[in-house]
Design a protein around this motif. Structure first.
Motif, PDB file in Angstrom:
ATOM      1  N   GLN A  46      63.253  39.972  71.359  1.00  0.00           N
ATOM      2  CA  GLN A  46      61.950  40.583  71.089  1.00  0.00           C
ATOM      3  C   GLN A  46      61.741  40.840  69.605  1.00  0.00           C
ATOM      4  O   GLN A  46      60.635  40.674  69.082  1.00  0.00           O
ATOM      5  N   GLN A  49      60.782  37.520  68.097  1.00  0.00           N
ATOM      6  CA  GLN A  49      59.408  37.145  68.418  1.00  0.00           C
ATOM      7  C   GLN A  49      58.408  37.920  67.560  1.00  0.00           C
ATOM      8  O   GLN A  49      57.412  37.364  67.074  1.00  0.00           O
ATOM      9  N   SER A 147      58.709  46.296  78.950  1.00  0.00           N
ATOM     10  CA  SER A 147      58.840  44.921  79.417  1.00  0.00           C
ATOM     11  C   SER A 147      57.979  43.982  78.573  1.00  0.00           C
ATOM     12  O   SER A 147      58.042  42.758  78.735  1.00  0.00           O
ATOM     13  N   GLU A 148      57.208  44.559  77.676  1.00  0.00           N
ATOM     14  CA  GLU A 148      56.363  43.781  76.765  1.00  0.00           C
ATOM     15  C   GLU A 148      56.167  44.598  75.503  1.00  0.00           C
ATOM     16  O   GLU A 148      55.924  45.808  75.581  1.00  0.00           O
ATOM     17  N   SER A 150      54.703  44.429  71.144  1.00  0.00           N
ATOM     18  CA  SER A 150      54.100  43.699  70.030  1.00  0.00           C
ATOM     19  C   SER A 150      53.796  44.669  68.896  1.00  0.00           C
ATOM     20  O   SER A 150      53.728  45.888  69.106  1.00  0.00           O
ATOM     21  N   GLY A 158      53.257  48.547  73.735  1.00  0.00           N
ATOM     22  CA  GLY A 158      54.114  47.967  74.762  1.00  0.00           C
ATOM     23  C   GLY A 158      53.689  48.376  76.152  1.00  0.00           C
ATOM     24  O   GLY A 158      52.857  49.263  76.338  1.00  0.00           O
ATOM     25  N   ARG A 159      54.297  47.711  77.127  1.00  0.00           N
ATOM     26  CA  ARG A 159      54.017  47.986  78.528  1.00  0.00           C
ATOM     27  C   ARG A 159      55.300  48.405  79.231  1.00  0.00           C
ATOM     28  O   ARG A 159      56.321  47.740  79.115  1.00  0.00           O
ATOM     29  N   HIS A 168      50.825  51.829  79.435  1.00  0.00           N
ATOM     30  CA  HIS A 168      50.642  51.135  78.165  1.00  0.00           C
ATOM     31  C   HIS A 168      50.843  52.153  77.049  1.00  0.00           C
ATOM     32  O   HIS A 168      50.138  53.172  76.980  1.00  0.00           O
ATOM     33  N   VAL A 179      63.843  47.739  75.090  1.00  0.00           N
ATOM     34  CA  VAL A 179      63.238  46.735  75.961  1.00  0.00           C
ATOM     35  C   VAL A 179      64.146  46.467  77.152  1.00  0.00           C
ATOM     36  O   VAL A 179      65.374  46.582  77.068  1.00  0.00           O
ATOM     37  N   GLN A 182      63.390  42.509  81.637  1.00  0.00           N
ATOM     38  CA  GLN A 182      62.177  41.822  82.088  1.00  0.00           C
ATOM     39  C   GLN A 182      61.284  41.418  80.924  1.00  0.00           C
ATOM     40  O   GLN A 182      60.180  40.919  81.123  1.00  0.00           O
ATOM     41  N   SER A 183      61.753  41.643  79.696  1.00  0.00           N
ATOM     42  CA  SER A 183      60.919  41.381  78.522  1.00  0.00           C
ATOM     43  C   SER A 183      60.883  39.911  78.122  1.00  0.00           C
ATOM     44  O   SER A 183      60.065  39.508  77.290  1.00  0.00           O
ATOM     45  N   GLY A 184      61.759  39.099  78.681  1.00  0.00           N
ATOM     46  CA  GLY A 184      61.758  37.677  78.356  1.00  0.00           C
ATOM     47  C   GLY A 184      63.169  37.181  78.089  1.00  0.00           C
ATOM     48  O   GLY A 184      63.973  37.877  77.471  1.00  0.00           O
TER      49      GLY A 184
END
Length: 261
Positions: A46, A49, A147-148, A150, A158-159, A168, A179, A182-184
């Motif tokens: 993350q 990214q 899990s998300e 930016s 984030g989420r 959120h 994180v 499930q974040s990627g």
């Protein structure tokens, strides 16, 4: 101004191998193969990214641990991080999460940061409280278990997905996030990345460099302690229930006898 991203990573014993305690009841890390904590790989991913989406960003990985912990930062560098900080000092041995968060905070303050990224927990201790303790020591807002994530316009968003709701979150930089898995999926280091990692700088620090005393960390400074540890009993043969018309009854009686019904 460059966005300074710091990722906290940990060198942990391989969960697939056998783990033992040393005489002082700390984990014997020399008796097992180690690796970069899998949950920290998501944090590195993350951070990378976010860096790739920024016009000007730098990713620094920070770890606290013995000499072998350098393998963890090398893995993160081969994934694409720019540089690393390795805090190694014999007096850190036996530190609990409070001591570890103190050392990390001092190292991160020395490095400088706008955003700190952590995994949701380590795969050896699995406490999951270090990100919150670290944010408190750094005096910055925290957005954990995302899990998300930016970064834009001086804020991190984030989420967080819970069992009953999705939240959120938003915080002004500087800030700390953790994180989840499930974040990627984390990227696999390429051969080019592995070779490049050998030339990337790794700064080595000791407690003196962080203005910390030995009694503040390690076993002496720990607020928790393991007082006893025993090997897990060997698995015994189970009870076999043959269904010859009375299987259900026998199973119910067995479960009742084990106070599971």
């Amino acid at each position: 101004m460059s966005l300074r991203i710091v990722v906290c990573v940990k060198y942990v014993p391989d969960a697939a191998g056998d783990r033992e305690f040393a005489e002082d009841l700390t984990v014997d890390r020399e008796a097992a193969d180690g690796l970069l904590s899998e949950l920290d790989e998501y944090a590195v991913e993350q951070a990378l990214q976010i860096s790739e989406e920024s016009d000007d960003a730098e990713v620094t990985v920070v770890t606290v641990g013995p000499e072998d912990a350098r393998d963890a930062v090398r893995k993160a560098l081969s994934m694409g991080a720019d540089k690393a900080v390795h805090v190694e000092d014999e007096d850190i041995h036996g530190s609990d999460v409070a001591g570890t968060s103190l050392v990390l905070a001092k190292a991160i303050e020395k490095t400088g940061f706008d955003l700190v990224v952590c995994g949701m927990a380590s795969t050896d201790g699995t406490m999951g409280v270090l990100p919150a303790m670290l944010a408190e020591r750094l005096g910055v807002p925290q957005a954990t278990l995302l899990s998300e994530v930016s970064v834009a316009d001086g804020k991190v968003t984030g989420r967080r997905d819970g069992e009953a709701a999705t939240e959120h979150l938003e915080a002004a930089l500087p800030a700390l996030v953790s994180v989840t898995d499930q974040s990627g999926e984390a990227r696999y280091p390429s051969f080019k990345g592995i070779m490049a990692a050998k030339k990337k700088p790794v700064e080595e620090l000791e407690l003196d460099d962080l203005d910390l005393e030995a009694e503040q960390v390690g076993l002496e400074g720990a607020s928790t302690a393991v007082v006893e540890a025993n090997e897990r009993p060997a698995r015994t043969a189970g009870t076999v229930v043959k269904d010859e018309g009375e299987g259900g009854k026998q199973l119910a009686e067995f479960l009742a006898g084990q106070k599971l019904l």
